[in-house]
Design an enzyme around this catalytic site. Structure first.
Site, PDB file in Angstrom:
ATOM      1  N   HIS A 131       0.856  -1.187   0.000  1.00 52.48           N
ATOM      2  CA  HIS A 131       0.000   0.000   0.000  1.00 52.48           C
ATOM      3  C   HIS A 131       0.896   1.241   0.000  1.00 52.48           C
ATOM      4  CE1 HIS A 131       1.077   0.121   4.232  1.00 52.48           C
ATOM      5  NE2 HIS A 131       0.595  -1.094   4.394  1.00 52.48           N
ATOM      6  N   GLY A 136       9.099   0.693   8.196  1.00 49.62           N
ATOM      7  CA  GLY A 136       8.050   1.639   8.583  1.00 49.62           C
ATOM      8  C   GLY A 136       7.891   1.692  10.089  1.00 49.62           C
ATOM      9  N   HIS A 190       4.113   1.288   2.125  1.00 52.31           N
ATOM     10  CA  HIS A 190       5.276   0.641   1.508  1.00 52.31           C
ATOM     11  C   HIS A 190       5.854   1.518   0.398  1.00 52.31           C
ATOM     12  CE1 HIS A 190       2.842  -2.901   2.915  1.00 52.31           C
ATOM     13  NE2 HIS A 190       4.017  -3.231   3.410  1.00 52.31           N
TER      14      HIS A 190
END
Length: 286
Positions: free
Chosen positions: A38, A151, A41
């Site tokens: 998504h 992340g 990323h």
């Protein structure tokens, strides 16, 4: 024109290409993913593309980090869409190996980095971080990246990976990238696609409660703030807090007073909906 992105299923084929690149003095960035990609990323990949000559993205749903077979079975698998997204943001190479290719023999290595790997997610999902360390260490050996991008949504994972890097002695810079959120505040996650519309509608209340608690914390104790967040979220029909921990951002140990750490983070996991989907998020205090 950007050269066409190449997808490798065989580790050795990627290594051959990277060997030549390294010989030419090119820098390599790695973005490890489990697929179902998504915008979160995509933001990691863009950052890597801007900071390295070559960007490698691994798309591998790693079975060793799932302690719940049902969770692994339900996890979305969207390789074609993933590759289209990766090509659009400038990735050079994708490694999409089979489980057999990644683990030709079972990986029996054990990694424990207490307390960072044993609290919170480590306690709730036994074996999870061991699996993360198995796959990430393999990827580091395969790709030998100069930088690797993670992340901050999987905030505890970054702390574990940093310990891993020290332990296995690879020269890689771990780059932490901010959470990407939908307009309503929900942290982007591959699991969000599993939410039914009514569940998706209540999920943003998690971040709402976290964000409001930053102000609340200024005039309340750690334990009052903890209970306030848990009560706010549990009051929403369809949301149930699994844990909320307010911790020292470096050691990940719970704190009693705001002054106990220079850097304080609230980490939360919430079950959302009827066949509950597990959503994680975090907030920084002070």
């Amino acid at each position: 024109m950007h050269p066409v992105m190449k997808v490798f299923e065989k580790i050795v084929d990627l290594q051959n290409v990277l060997f030549d690149a390294r010989k030419q003095g090119k820098t390599i960035g790695l973005v490890p993913t489990m697929g179902a990609l998504h915008e979160g990323h995509a933001s990691l990949v863009k950052r890597s593309v801007s900071e390295n000559d070559i960007t490698v993205v691994s798309v591998f749903l790693n079975p060793t980090q799932f302690n719940d077979q049902g969770d692994l079975d339900r996890y979305p698998r969207t390789l074609d869409a993933d590759c289209a997204l990766l090509e659009s943001v400038g990735a050079d190479y994708v490694l999409a190996p089979s489980v057999k290719e990644m683990y030709p023999t079972p990986d029996t290595r054990q990694f424990e980095f207490p307390p960072v790997s044993t609290v919170m997610e480590g306690a709730k999902r036994p074996g999870h971080f061991n699996g993360v360390c198995q796959v990430v260490s393999r990827l580091f050996y395969i790709v030998r990246p100069d930088r690797a991008y993670f992340g901050e949504k999987d905030w505890q994972q970054i702390a574990v990976v940093k310990q891993l890097v020290k332990y296995i002695g690879v020269k890689v810079q771990i780059v932490e990238c901010a959470i990407v959120r939908d307009a309503d505040g929900l942290a982007k996650s591959s699991r969000n696609t599993l939410l039914a519309p009514d569940e998706r509608a209540i999920a943003p209340r998690i971040y709402q409660a976290l964000k409001e608690s930053v102000d609340y914390a200024k005039t309340h104790t750690v334990s009052e703030t903890h209970d306030h967040v848990v009560d706010e979220i549990n009051a929403v029909d369809g949301l149930e807090v699994e844990y909320f921990e307010i911790v020292d951002g470096d050691t990940l140990l719970s704190i009693k007073n705001w002054e106990d750490a220079a850097y304080v983070v609230g980490c939360i996991t919430v079950y959302c909906g009827k066949t509950p989907i597990r959503l994680i998020d975090h907030i920084r205090y002070n």
